[in-house]
Design a protein around this motif. Structure first.
Motif, short mmCIF file in Angstrom:
data_model
loop_
_atom_site.label_atom_id
_atom_site.label_comp_id
_atom_site.label_asym_id
_atom_site.label_seq_id
_atom_site.Cartn_x
_atom_site.Cartn_y
_atom_site.Cartn_z
N PHE A 138 9.80 13.04 60.08
CA PHE A 138 9.16 11.74 59.88
C PHE A 138 10.15 10.67 59.42
O PHE A 138 10.10 9.54 59.89
CB PHE A 138 8.04 11.87 58.86
CG PHE A 138 7.50 10.57 58.42
CD1 PHE A 138 6.66 9.85 59.26
CD2 PHE A 138 7.86 10.02 57.21
CE1 PHE A 138 6.18 8.63 58.88
CE2 PHE A 138 7.38 8.79 56.83
CZ PHE A 138 6.54 8.10 57.67
N TYR A 139 11.06 11.02 58.51
CA TYR A 139 11.92 9.99 57.92
C TYR A 139 12.87 9.41 58.96
O TYR A 139 13.08 8.20 59.02
CB TYR A 139 12.68 10.57 56.74
CG TYR A 139 11.76 11.08 55.68
CD1 TYR A 139 11.15 10.20 54.81
CD2 TYR A 139 11.47 12.43 55.57
CE1 TYR A 139 10.28 10.66 53.85
CE2 TYR A 139 10.60 12.89 54.61
CZ TYR A 139 10.01 11.99 53.75
OH TYR A 139 9.15 12.44 52.81
N LEU B 123 5.37 3.47 54.29
CA LEU B 123 4.95 4.77 54.83
C LEU B 123 5.87 5.88 54.35
O LEU B 123 5.40 6.97 53.97
CB LEU B 123 4.93 4.71 56.36
CG LEU B 123 3.73 3.98 56.96
CD1 LEU B 123 3.87 3.90 58.46
CD2 LEU B 123 2.45 4.70 56.61
N ALA B 124 7.20 5.64 54.32
CA ALA B 124 8.14 6.69 53.92
C ALA B 124 7.94 7.07 52.46
O ALA B 124 7.96 8.24 52.10
CB ALA B 124 9.58 6.22 54.16
N ARG B 125 7.70 6.07 51.63
CA ARG B 125 7.49 6.33 50.21
C ARG B 125 6.23 7.16 49.99
O ARG B 125 6.23 8.13 49.23
CB ARG B 125 7.38 4.98 49.49
CG ARG B 125 7.01 5.07 48.06
CD ARG B 125 6.55 3.69 47.62
NE ARG B 125 5.65 3.83 46.51
CZ ARG B 125 5.94 3.42 45.29
NH1 ARG B 125 7.07 2.83 45.05
NH2 ARG B 125 5.09 3.58 44.33
N ARG B 126 5.17 6.80 50.71
CA ARG B 126 3.94 7.54 50.57
C ARG B 126 4.12 8.98 51.05
O ARG B 126 3.61 9.93 50.46
CB ARG B 126 2.84 6.83 51.38
CG ARG B 126 1.46 7.28 51.11
CD ARG B 126 1.14 7.32 49.66
NE ARG B 126 1.23 6.02 49.04
CZ ARG B 126 1.60 5.83 47.78
NH1 ARG B 126 1.92 6.86 47.04
NH2 ARG B 126 1.64 4.63 47.28
N ALA B 127 4.90 9.14 52.15
CA ALA B 127 5.13 10.49 52.66
C ALA B 127 5.90 11.33 51.66
O ALA B 127 5.62 12.51 51.47
CB ALA B 127 5.88 10.41 53.98
N LEU B 128 6.87 10.72 50.99
CA LEU B 128 7.67 11.48 50.03
C LEU B 128 6.83 11.87 48.82
O LEU B 128 6.91 13.00 48.33
CB LEU B 128 8.87 10.63 49.59
CG LEU B 128 9.97 11.41 48.91
CD1 LEU B 128 10.56 12.40 49.87
CD2 LEU B 128 11.03 10.49 48.40
N VAL B 129 6.00 10.95 48.33
CA VAL B 129 5.14 11.28 47.20
C VAL B 129 4.15 12.36 47.61
O VAL B 129 3.82 13.26 46.85
CB VAL B 129 4.41 10.02 46.70
CG1 VAL B 129 3.37 10.37 45.67
CG2 VAL B 129 5.41 9.05 46.10
N PHE B 130 3.69 12.29 48.87
CA PHE B 130 2.75 13.28 49.38
C PHE B 130 3.40 14.66 49.48
O PHE B 130 2.73 15.67 49.37
CB PHE B 130 2.25 12.82 50.75
CG PHE B 130 1.31 13.76 51.40
CD1 PHE B 130 0.02 13.90 50.91
CD2 PHE B 130 1.69 14.51 52.49
CE1 PHE B 130 -0.85 14.77 51.50
CE2 PHE B 130 0.82 15.38 53.08
CZ PHE B 130 -0.46 15.51 52.58
N GLY B 131 4.74 14.67 49.70
CA GLY B 131 5.43 15.95 49.73
C GLY B 131 5.89 16.40 51.10
O GLY B 131 5.99 17.59 51.36
N LEU B 132 6.17 15.44 51.96
CA LEU B 132 6.67 15.79 53.29
C LEU B 132 8.15 16.13 53.16
O LEU B 132 8.92 15.38 52.60
CB LEU B 132 6.47 14.59 54.21
CG LEU B 132 6.28 14.87 55.68
CD1 LEU B 132 5.07 15.75 55.88
CD2 LEU B 132 6.07 13.56 56.40
#
Lengths: 208, 105, 88
Positions: free
Chosen positions: B33-34, B86-95
């Protein structure tokens, strides 16, 4: 002008004090003229009234704290450096687009992504936003999070990561606000985050 | 004069379309994703900017060009912000970020 | 010139299908959102091209500007939404 670091002196002249509001009004007026497309007196008067209303409403932004308790105030940005910076940024957009396009079309796709964290002391939240946006627009780097003075950045390649932590761009952004600053001052406490858990800890805990 | 601006318009529009094509390929081809966010945030932005510059050459110096410039500035400012959000949310989500396989020695 | 823009519009409509693969297939919801944002960004240029083909660029420029703003606000709103739910 002999000081090596620290915020630029805040001038107390009338124009200096209200410079932000003045530029804001000019920009909003230009926006009104472009979007309305009428240049007769009646429309310009309506536009001027709306611009005054919006500028008056916007003055209260500086009195309300942001979510982390900081205020949106700070030292004056240096205007002629800002113009030069925008030209440099446009060049960076073109370079980064070509660079990532090359990586995309390369048959083997030679990427080695990593997440790096560094600290960059900037005087106010707006400067951090400028730096974060510029990091995303420069080749191969993407700002993931900003916590306090810490920036968490996703880099595509080793070379882009090295270029980032050399502090060249951070110093460029710093020079928008400081009279003088060096790359070493602006990019300290560099740490490559290997583990996802480590990274999330950093984000949730904030500054150490 | 007319033919020169038209030629410039065609060149910039084709360049912009090319970069948008590459951005789309990047969104599909990158491994996680990143890095896909890199493709969408940078290559697409450059493609749209070149495309709009081409249209500005075509329409000439008038109010429409100013509005096109407004769109270009807006896209250049907001697309990195959207990718970052989106990237920040994905990282907090744990992707998990994709890692290159290390050679075993 | 008009036929050139028609051809480019057709090609762009084909290019739009490529990120749609990511929207359909994407392993996580963020991949889908990213694909949707990429499609929206290209739609801005497609709207401008339609304006050129119909000869009403002055009107379609405003539509494109509104579309750009909606695209941005949509991405930000989605990011905020997934903060609230914590599951995807």
């Amino acid at each position: 002008m002999n000081q090596t670091s620290g915020p630029a002196q805040v001038q107390t002249g009338f124009f200096r004090k209200y410079r932000g509001l003045f530029f804001q009004a000019v920009l909003l007026m230009a926006l009104w003229l472009i979007l309305s497309g009428h240049f007769d007196l009646e429309h310009i008067i309506y536009g001027a009234l709306s611009v005054l209303l919006v500028v008056w409403l916007n003055t209260s932004i500086r009195r309300i704290p942001l979510r982390n308790g900081e205020y949106l105030t700070g030292s004056c940005i240096i205007t002629h450096r800002l113009v030069m910076y925008l030209f440099w940024l446009a060049l960076q957009i073109v370079k980064s687009g070509i660079f990532v396009a090359y990586l995309t079309l390369h048959p083997k796709m030679p990427i080695n992504p990593m997440i790096v964290r560094f600290k960059s002391d900037l005087p106010n939240p707006l400067a951090k936003v400028i730096l974060g946006n510029s990091i995303t627009l420069t080749p191969g780097t993407l700002t993931v999070d900003i916590k306090g003075s810490f920036f968490i950045v996703h880099a595509l390649l080793d070379e882009t990561e090295e270029e980032l932590v050399s502090g060249e761009m951070e110093a460029r952004v710093g020079r928008l606000y400081y009279d003088h600053c060096t790359p070493e001052q602006m990019c300290t406490d560099i740490h490559i985050l290997n583990d996802l858990r480590e990274t999330r800890d950093h984000i949730e805990r904030g500054e150490k | 004069m007319e033919s020169i601006t038209n030629a410039l318009a065609i060149i910039f529009v084709l360049l912009g379309s090319f970069f948008m094509l590459v951005g789309s390929i990047g969104v599909v081809r990158f491994p996680d994703f990143y890095s896909r966010a890199h493709a969408s945030g940078k290559v697409d932005t450059l493609g749209i900017l070149l495309f709009i510059i081409g249209l500005m050459f075509f329409s000439g110096l008038n109010l429409i060009s100013l509005k096109l410039l407004l769109i270009a500035v807006f896209v250049a400012m907001t697309s990195p912000v959207a990718a970052h959000a989106l990237a920040r949310r994905a990282l907090v989500f744990g992707l998990k970020p994709w890692k290159k396989k290390q050679e075993e020695k | 010139m008009n036929t050139f823009f028609m051809i480019v519009a057709g090609l762009l409509a084909l290019v739009l299908l490529i990120p749609f693969y990511r929207v359909y297939k994407g392993p996580t919801v963020f991949d889908r959102l990213l694909g949707a944002a990429a499609i929206g960004a290209k739609t801005i240029t497609l709207v401008l091209l339609f304006g050129l083909v119909y000869g009403r660029l002055d009107m379609f420029v405003d539509i494109a500007l509104g579309y750009a703003i909606l695209n941005f606000v949509g991405a930000i709103a989605m990011a905020k939404y997934f903060k609230a739910t914590k599951e995807a």
